[in-house]
Design a protein around this motif. Structure first.
Motif, PDB file in Angstrom:
ATOM      1  N   ALA A 163      -4.967  -8.166  -7.619  1.00 25.07           N
ATOM      2  CA  ALA A 163      -3.980  -9.241  -7.630  1.00 25.07           C
ATOM      3  C   ALA A 163      -4.181 -10.122  -8.853  1.00 25.07           C
ATOM      4  N   GLU A 201       6.571  -4.986   6.848  1.00 32.96           N
ATOM      5  CA  GLU A 201       6.768  -5.304   5.433  1.00 32.96           C
ATOM      6  C   GLU A 201       7.945  -4.546   4.842  1.00 32.96           C
ATOM      7  N   GLU A 211      -0.473 -10.008   4.686  1.00 32.05           N
ATOM      8  CA  GLU A 211      -1.490  -9.174   4.015  1.00 32.05           C
ATOM      9  C   GLU A 211      -1.493  -9.371   2.517  1.00 32.05           C
ATOM     10  N   ALA A 212      -0.513 -10.101   1.987  1.00 32.59           N
ATOM     11  CA  ALA A 212      -0.413 -10.225   0.537  1.00 32.59           C
ATOM     12  C   ALA A 212      -1.605 -10.990  -0.015  1.00 32.59           C
ATOM     13  N   VAL A 213      -2.121 -10.483  -1.123  1.00 33.21           N
ATOM     14  CA  VAL A 213      -3.199 -11.174  -1.816  1.00 33.21           C
ATOM     15  C   VAL A 213      -2.565 -11.730  -3.074  1.00 33.21           C
ATOM     16  N   PHE A 268       4.420 -17.907   0.815  1.00 41.74           N
ATOM     17  CA  PHE A 268       4.577 -16.475   0.573  1.00 41.74           C
ATOM     18  C   PHE A 268       3.678 -15.675   1.513  1.00 41.74           C
ATOM     19  N   ARG A 294       5.134  -3.368  -5.412  1.00 42.77           N
ATOM     20  CA  ARG A 294       4.205  -3.811  -4.371  1.00 42.77           C
ATOM     21  C   ARG A 294       3.033  -2.826  -4.355  1.00 42.77           C
ATOM     22  N   PRO A 321      -3.192 -14.457  -5.987  1.00 40.07           N
ATOM     23  CA  PRO A 321      -3.954 -15.535  -6.596  1.00 40.07           C
ATOM     24  C   PRO A 321      -3.019 -16.555  -7.246  1.00 40.07           C
ATOM     25  N   HIS A 348       4.252 -12.743   4.175  1.00 38.82           N
ATOM     26  CA  HIS A 348       3.516 -11.482   3.986  1.00 38.82           C
ATOM     27  C   HIS A 348       2.041 -11.753   4.254  1.00 38.82           C
ATOM     28  N   ARG A 377      -1.941 -18.754 -10.239  1.00 39.87           N
ATOM     29  CA  ARG A 377      -2.112 -18.638 -11.677  1.00 39.87           C
ATOM     30  C   ARG A 377      -1.610 -19.874 -12.381  1.00 39.87           C
ATOM     31  N   ALA A 400      -8.535  -5.674  -3.585  1.00 34.88           N
ATOM     32  CA  ALA A 400      -7.168  -6.200  -3.580  1.00 34.88           C
ATOM     33  C   ALA A 400      -7.105  -7.497  -4.374  1.00 34.88           C
ATOM     34  N   ARG A 401      -8.094  -8.340  -4.169  1.00 35.62           N
ATOM     35  CA  ARG A 401      -8.136  -9.610  -4.880  1.00 35.62           C
ATOM     36  C   ARG A 401      -8.244  -9.365  -6.391  1.00 35.62           C
ATOM     37  N   PHE A 426       2.376  -2.421  10.206  1.00 34.07           N
ATOM     38  CA  PHE A 426       2.401  -3.132   8.923  1.00 34.07           C
ATOM     39  C   PHE A 426       3.532  -2.606   8.046  1.00 34.07           C
ATOM     40  N   THR A 469       3.084  -7.674  -6.125  1.00 30.58           N
ATOM     41  CA  THR A 469       2.675  -8.242  -4.849  1.00 30.58           C
ATOM     42  C   THR A 469       1.600  -7.344  -4.265  1.00 30.58           C
ATOM     43  N   VAL A 470       0.389  -7.814  -4.256  1.00 28.42           N
ATOM     44  CA  VAL A 470      -0.705  -6.995  -3.744  1.00 28.42           C
ATOM     45  C   VAL A 470      -0.931  -7.342  -2.279  1.00 28.42           C
ATOM     46  N   MET A 471      -0.994  -6.325  -1.444  1.00 27.37           N
ATOM     47  CA  MET A 471      -1.230  -6.555  -0.021  1.00 27.37           C
ATOM     48  C   MET A 471      -2.551  -5.900   0.359  1.00 27.37           C
ATOM     49  N   SER A 472      -3.295  -6.603   1.166  1.00 27.08           N
ATOM     50  CA  SER A 472      -4.548  -6.036   1.605  1.00 27.08           C
ATOM     51  C   SER A 472      -4.384  -5.521   3.025  1.00 27.08           C
ATOM     52  N   SER A 473      -4.139  -4.230   3.143  1.00 31.33           N
ATOM     53  CA  SER A 473      -3.950  -3.666   4.480  1.00 31.33           C
ATOM     54  C   SER A 473      -4.138  -2.162   4.434  1.00 31.33           C
ATOM     55  N   ARG A 496       8.738 -12.750  11.001  1.00 32.43           N
ATOM     56  CA  ARG A 496       9.860 -13.443  10.347  1.00 32.43           C
ATOM     57  C   ARG A 496      10.926 -13.826  11.360  1.00 32.43           C
TER      58      ARG A 496
END
Lengths: 444, 520, 496
Positions: free
Chosen positions: A266, A288, B406-408, B400, A253, B410, B404, B412, A262-263, A284, A273-277, C67
């Motif tokens: 990713a 997570e 905050e998850a980025v 997903f 992660r 894309p 989550h 695919r 982040a984009r 957070f 799993t990339v998170m932007s925070s 969750r």
């Protein structure tokens, strides 16, 4: 040997520092204050000028140079500098780069840009980090003899079964392993069989890959294999680490605060799993379940942030924390306040570059405890003091205490014990204290 | 250009578009020489095609004169593509009208003729012919009907880009507007070259099928698959068209013919770019392609379900004389299930049995299969597999990110990241497609109710799904062995519009209806 | 790897919700006593929900995250539906001899669907019929919104729960404290219900509603404002006078109007309601569909007078669009046009932040606006043009969510239709394609009546058992807007 170093930043000066005793070193930098301070602090010729200009290089007498190192902070400058040097000299050129694109091009083309050797700081740091992750409880790991020999630094945890044993006892349990050094608070000890190992000691072991792993697993019984890795920060080192972990089948992660970055990450990292925070947002981190992670790697832009992030990760319950430290002097501090391993990317780079200044038989070098000791890999020839003799006899002849950590013969691992006879053609991994390196190296 | 804009309040240089349409029509007239030759051979409808040829040439030249020096921009491109299909369909009605005069043919009515022509060029395969036989229609006319589908299959504009040098600059955008699926893959640096490659692959497959079909005939495995039939069916298999000069479609031929046509339909519904890669030495591109795998998988699953239903007899409503013996016959059940599933998913519209006789579950499955469609870059229509694949992937991503926030992550496709804008476009298209379907179904129901024509919901929805998706047959009154004649004229026009808008994937036509297209 | 959802917290909070459920159940014991019905069907579930609730509450509880909220929302609706089944099963009268029917009825109640399996209303006691209405009233605003308003334990994480349950961020905090907001919403809801009881009773006293008793007034008020649709009468609202029918229309309409806007309206600020594009869109759809249906009815000359035609057209359109599901006449007998308009109307739904179900007007509005934007950017590829709703820009990720939601709804509806067709054919139940589509839309979108034998005066009892079970599940999924259920089936939810 005449060595020209372009760029007197941290890497450049630390290389210069380790070479100035035995070699003619010329340092070129555009910053006159740095040039001035180098002139006084080291026994080198420091020239102010632009490395990409042929005139400057001629001033440094590039034609007579044997080794040419470009280690400024700019990739393109380093590459152009090497190419320029090549026009006027036959020196072996080394370029330091950050970008892996250049490294790839260089590797695929078999030596593009007039660069004879290319070192990627970020990749080396990432490799170090992944090696540490691969070995539970390790603080530093290096590989020798094409991966069949591992060098690892451990801190002996409380309740470890090894604590309280003597070195001889520990060696016996793991027959393909040698304890090469013990780092106490008061200094580095090259142990003999009777040296006691205590909780909190840092030890350096050299051994076969399997044995070292078994030792690591025994040392830290409560730690499973590291499957769940959290990388904090989206620096280039972080990305490289994530890529290496992905190659090993892990799904790390990664937390990066900037949404655009982040984009981008990713998109580059399909298994991550990339998170932007903000990684310092406790809510957070809890939500997570970052605390469930086996390892957290802090690879943000600055040392201070890395320290904060790794301490916070430790606080929420991560088993191990690894932090990237750009300033060498902070590494001890980091480890003292609770970061399990502090990685200095420049150390790795310097190691990689310095080994080219060594004599041809020396193939690999690792720097231990901020240059208090070095581990060398040497191919034994007829002139060597070790050739054809049992180890105990040979080591007595040497000017300083050395520990033979491992021997490989035709790719086979041989555990060095007192009566082992070293043959010509063997690769020997030896542990030497830094002040004795040059004296010892010449005899081996 | 700027002076032209300022002289008119319109921001679209419509003259350019019309001029180019004229050029396309001018060249299209050459294709009329084929049925003319056939007409000469059989000695029927010679005059029809001679006149039609002249009319087409004149219309083409006339339109071309509107703007002798075309300069194509984005907006002109949209207009040109949309108009080309409309004008070509209009010109295509001429042979039907001329041949139908005084013969009592249903195609003598202009609306029917337009429907038939649009159904041909858009490769739909829904027909307005009351009686399909050589006594009613000449060989030449029925071949022209097949030929319209073949021309429309790979795209008239793609063909034009391949041939006309003046289209090479804006060609990529033109093809994009016309080609099925989101975006085109440039196979070669020059777009005209790409268009030529696609047409060559297309032509190659068509010729191969002709040869094989005729080979079966010569080998004695297909008694009634004469050269004329072999050519006719190859001409409508590859464009996933579905017209047949036989009233019973493929049911009229032997099992061997049916089995042979299946792989060609499957190929026609796959991405032609993949075949190009396969032919140039990258066969793994075909087998590793996510869309192709999903496509084969969907066909497999649906065939298995329907074959099971047919085999056990649960898939047949009531066993009548019209139903071939399927129940308990492995080969028959499998062949009929596979043939019709492939035919519907690829939007071909051939039938090797009247699936209107199937039970409600089997028919409902086929109805929803009409929305799946072929692959992007194929000659198939409807929503397309790739869009569904992206939608499913993006839905998983949504779930997903729900867990989550905050998850980025894309989306695919085969390792390549899909642009968020493209995903939104795919959603918009699919929703628009479904909405258009629902809205048009409602209109058809209203229209039928207005004139007192009884139509079941299944018939209405299947007719709309079939025309919008360029499939061809529906269920019940519009079943594969029937026609669309009974609908009121307004419904026929609506369906003609749907075929047009469906073939161009909605957007190029819908854009023309927005004020900002013309004014800003 | 460890489970990363704190199941115990969700279970414990569920316990609290179940404990609270004992209150309405206990009230029904009183009603049963009043009408001399058997007390057992209500005493048992009262004790059951108390016991199970108390048992679950013993689990260790910490602050729930998103969750836990998802899990709680999904479980709460399921659990309440299960407890709600008990009274039906215990009476065992008529169709309730089958537990599947009882479960269907209970789920249909709590999800405010209003699809009934009852074939003969005479067989059932008044208390049981009232329990159906009470279930719907509880489900109308959302079990958890009510719970957040009433139970102080839930107030901290209330925003999380309400947002998860309603799937809209639109329920902006009206008051600084979320419990206060929930209470305000609950207040409006209760107020509207009370107002309707009063209005109906006034009509009855005024002689305009001869067939209407206090019981009827309460039972219908409970299911009108909640846009739910159960009626203790077999003929639904058709059993009452035109005046009652007219009076019911505005309450259904208001029930499907955003409660936040209603709140501002009550505060004397009608500008927000007037400015709301969604409200205008909602109103336009209702009026447009009514016009279509009315014209169709006129042309067919089904009901002689203008008033009757308009009343039935308006009533049916409002009933379907708001997802209520009442009927004044058997609209299954109407022309194909009217029936298709009503069918399409099922997919519209009322406004977000109301008691309505289905896809909701706000989503359609955003979808339409996004289409227009996409057409615009097709011509001007470089243009940046945010989609705006009542002036404020809508986030791109929200647009994507809305697209996804709408499309997934359509896909689920299609799959359900296929399932119904297959299963009914299998069980040899005669059902036309349109009726299958109607039943699928009506249950999944929580409307109630469909067409054919499941029409407004019909019953769902005729469907095969498997179909009824699948419909039960889809009512549940549809009511909590798909996502909270779907995420439970992802690995990421439990593990990562």
């Amino acid at each position: 040997m005449r060595v020209i170093i372009v760029g007197a930043g941290q890497v450049g000066s630390s290389i210069a520092e380790s070479l100035d005793d035995d070699h003619e070193v010329v340092v070129i930098d555009t910053d006159d204050s740095r040039v001035e301070s180098l002139t006084y602090s080291l026994d080198v010729l420091a020239i102010e000028g632009d490395g990409t200009s042929l005139a400057t290089l001629r001033e440094a007498d590039v034609g007579a140079a044997d080794l040419f190192i470009a280690s400024t902070d700019d990739d393109e400058t380093n590459i152009v500098t090497c190419a320029t040097a090549k026009t006027a000299s036959d020196a072996f050129t080394i370029a330091r780069v950050r970008s892996t694109n250049y490294l790839q091009t260089w590797e695929e083309s078999g030596g593009a840009f007039g660069v004879d050797f290319m070192v990627s700081t970020n990749l080396l740091a990432a490799e170090t980090i992944t090696r540490i992750i691969g070995l539970p409880a390790a603080q530093n790991v290096d590989v020798f003899a094409e991966g069949s020999v591992l060098l690892a630094e451990f801190c002996i945890p409380t309740n470890s079964p090894i604590a309280g044993q003597t070195v001889a006892e520990a060696d016996d349990q793991f027959n393909e392993l040698t304890v090469a050094a013990v780092l106490h608070e008061d200094g580095l000890i090259v142990p003999d069989g009777e040296t006691k190992l205590a909780t909190g000691d840092e030890i350096v072991v050299i051994g076969s890959a399997e044995s070292t792993r078994a030792f690591a697993a025994d040392l830290a019984t409560d730690r499973d294999e590291n499957r769940d890795v959290v990388i904090i920060g989206g620096s280039e080192i972080a990305v490289q680490t994530a890529e290496l972990l992905e190659d090993r089948g892990l799904q790390p992660r990664l937390i990066e605060n900037d949404p655009d970055r982040a984009r981008e990450l990713a998109e580059r990292l399909p298994q991550t799993t990339v998170m932007s925070s903000d990684a310092t947002d406790r809510e957070f981190l809890t939500r997570e379940h970052v605390g469930d992670a086996d390892v957290a790697i802090a690879a943000l832009g600055s040392d201070e942030k890395n320290l904060l992030a790794s301490l916070l990760a430790d606080r929420v319950g991560v088993d191990r924390t690894i932090a990237v430290v750009e300033s060498g002097e902070y590494t001890d501090l980091f480890e003292a306040v609770g970061v399990d391993a502090a990685i200095n990317p420049r150390d790795a780079t310097a190691e990689e570059i310095i080994r080219f200044t060594l004599d041809g038989r020396m193939e690999n070098v690792a720097i231990i405890d901020h240059d208090r000791a070095e581990v060398l890999e040497i191919q034994i020839d007829d002139d060597s003091a070790l050739a054809g003799r049992p180890i105990t006899d040979a080591t007595d002849d040497l000017p300083a205490r050395v520990t033979i950590g491992a021997i490989t013969r035709d790719g086979e691992f041989i555990t060095p014990r007192g009566d082992t006879v070293v043959e010509v053609g063997d690769h020997v991994v030896v542990f030497v204290e830094t002040e004795a390196v040059d004296a010892v190296a010449s005899r081996l | 250009m700027a002076s032209k804009w300022s002289s008119s309040r319109l921001r679209v240089d419509w003259r350019t578009s019309i001029g180019l349409v004229g050029t396309v029509v001018k060249y299209l007239s050459a294709t009329l020489l084929v049925p003319l030759a056939v007409a000469l051979f059989y000695g029927r409808d010679v005059l029809t095609f001679a006149i039609a040829f002249l009319i087409t040439v004149i219309v083409g030249l006339g339109l071309e004169r509107v703007e002798p020096d075309p300069d194509l921009g984005t907006r002109e491109g949209f207009l040109m593509v949309a108009l080309t299909w409309l004008v070509v369909a209009l010109v295509g009605t001429v042979p039907y009208l001329l041949a139908g005069m005084g013969t009592g043919s249903t195609l003598a009515h202009p609306i029917n003729a337009l429907f038939e022509s649009m159904s041909g060029f858009t490769t739909t395969g829904a027909t307005m012919m009351g009686e399909i036989s050589f006594t009613q229609h000449s060989h030449a006319l029925l071949l022209w009907r097949q030929l319209t589908q073949w021309l429309g299959g790979m795209g008239i504009v793609v063909l034009a880009v391949a041939i006309l040098p003046e289209l090479s600059v804006g060609g990529a955008q033109l093809m994009d507007a016309e080609a099925p699926g989101p975006g085109i893959e440039k196979l070669t640096p020059r777009i005209a070259e790409t268009a030529r490659v696609l047409w060559l692959v297309y032509l190659g497959f068509t010729v191969l099928e002709m040869v094989l079909l005729y080979g079966l005939h010569l080998g004695g495995l297909a008694p009634n698959m004469e050269l004329y039939n072999a050519v006719s069916h190859a001409l409508t298999t590859l464009p996933t068209g579905g017209f047949s000069p036989e009233a019973r479609s493929i049911e009229a031929f032997s099992a061997a013919v049916q089995w042979l046509i299946i792989p060609f339909m499957i190929a026609a519904g796959a991405n032609f770019a993949l075949f190009w890669h396969a032919l140039t030495g990258n066969p793994e591109k075909l087998t590793q392609d996510t869309e192709f795998r999903s496509y084969v998988g969907i066909i497999g699953v649906l065939t298995a379900v329907i074959a099971g239903l047919l085999f056990t007899g649960a898939g047949i409503e009531t066993v009548t004389d019209a139903v071939p013996p399927i129940i308990g016959q492995v080969e028959d059940a499998l062949r009929h299930a596979l043939f019709n599933v492939v035919s519907i998913i690829t939007t071909t519209g051939f039938a090797n049995m009247d699936f209107t006789t199937w039970s409600a579950p089997a028919k409902t499955i086929l109805l929803f299969a009409m929305f799946i469609g072929g692959s992007a870059g194929s000659t198939g229509s409807a929503v397309k597999i790739i869009r569904w694949v992206v939608i499913v992937k993006s839905l998983r991503r949504e779930l997903f990110t729900t867990v989550h926030p905050e998850a980025v992550s894309p989306v695919r496709l085969a390792g390549r990241v899909i642009d968020e804008r493209a995903i939104r476009g795919i959603y918009a298209f699919t929703l628009l497609y479904v909405a258009l379907f629902a809205f048009a179904s409602l209109l058809i129901v209203i229209d039928s109710w207005r004139v007192g024509y009884t139509i079941s919901t299944l018939e209405a929805t299947s007719a709309i799904a079939s025309t919008l998706g360029n499939v061809g047959p529906g269920f019940g009154a519009v079943g594969p062995m029937n026609n669309y004649l009974d609908f009121p004229a307004t419904s026929k026009l609506l369906m003609t519009f749907l075929m047009w808008i469906g073939r161009l994937e909605i957007l190029p036509v819908l854009v023309l209806l927005t004020p900002s297209y013309w004014r800003t | 790897m460890a489970v990363r959802v704190d199941v115990r917290t969700s279970a414990s909070l569920l316990g609290t919700v179940l404990q609270a459920l004992a209150v309405p159940l206990a009230a029904l014991v009183g009603v049963a006593a009043l009408y001399g019905d058997s007390l057992l069907p209500f005493v048992v579930p009262t004790l059951l929900s108390l016991a199970v609730g108390t048992g679950l509450q013993r689990f260790e509880r910490s602050a729930p995250g998103p969750r836990e909220a998802f899990l709680l929302v999904a479980l709460a609706w399921l659990a309440v539906a299960l407890v709600g089944t008990v009274p039906f099963v215990l009476t065992g009268a008529g169709v309730f001899a089958s537990p599947v029917n009882a479960l269907f009825e209970s789920m249909s109640g709590i999800t405010t669907t209003g699809a009934t399996v009852i074939t003969d209303f005479g067989l059932h006691s008044r208390s049981i019929l009232l329990w159906r209405s009470v279930l719907q009233w509880l489900g109308g605003l959302g079990i958890l919104v009510l719970a957040v308003g009433l139970l102080s334990e839930l107030s901290v994480s209330g925003a999380q729960l309400m947002e998860t349950e309603t799937q809209t961020q639109d329920v902006t905090k009206l008051a600084p404290k979320i419990a206060e907001t929930a209470r305000l919403l609950g207040g409006i809801y209760t107020g509207l219900t009370g107002l309707m009881v009063v209005v109906l009773l006034v009509l009855a006293f005024g002689g305009l509603a001869p067939a209407l008793s206090l019981y009827d007034a309460v039972a219908h008020a409970l299911t009108a404002v909640s846009t739910a649709g159960f009626s203790p009468e077999a003929a639904s609202i058709g059993a009452f006078s035109p005046a009652v029918q007219w009076a019911t229309i505005p309450f259904m309409f208001v029930g499907a109007t955003n409660f936040v806007l209603l709140y501002y309206l009550l505060q004397g600020d009608p500008s927000r309601l007037r400015a709301s594009e969604e409200f205008r869109f909602y109103l336009a759809i209702v009026l447009g569909a009514t016009a279509l249906v009315a014209i169709s009815l006129f042309v067919n000359d089904r009901f002689g007078t203008v008033e009757t035609t308009l009343r039935h057209a308006l009533f049916q359109v409002v009933s379907i669009v708001t997802t209520t599901g009442y009927a004044t006449v058997d609209f299954d007998l109407w022309s194909p046009l009217s029936r298709h308009v009503l069918f399409v109307g099922m997919f519209v739904g009322g406004m977000a932040g109301s008691t309505t179900c289905s896809i909701k007007t706000v989503r359609w509005l955003v979808v339409l606006k996004a289409f227009r934007r996409d057409l615009f950017t097709a011509i001007h590829p470089e243009a940046i043009r945010p989609v705006r709703l009542t002036g404020s820009p809508v986030e791109e990720s929200t647009i994507r969510d809305i697209y996804t939601y709408t499309l997934v709804s359509v896909v689920i509806f299609s799959l359900l239709t296929v399932f119904i067709v297959v299963d009914t054919t299998w069980s040899a139940v005669a059902l036309s394609e349109f009726e299958a589509m109607g039943a699928a839309a009506s249950t999944f979108l929580n409307i109630g009546p469909a067409f054919g034998f499941a029409g407004p005066y019909g019953s769902y009892a005729g469907f095969p058992v498997a179909t009824k079970l699948v419909m039960t599940v889809l009512m549940w999924i549809g009511r909590i807007e798909i996502v909270p259920v779907l995420v439970l089936f992802t690995r990421a939810f439990w593990r990562s």
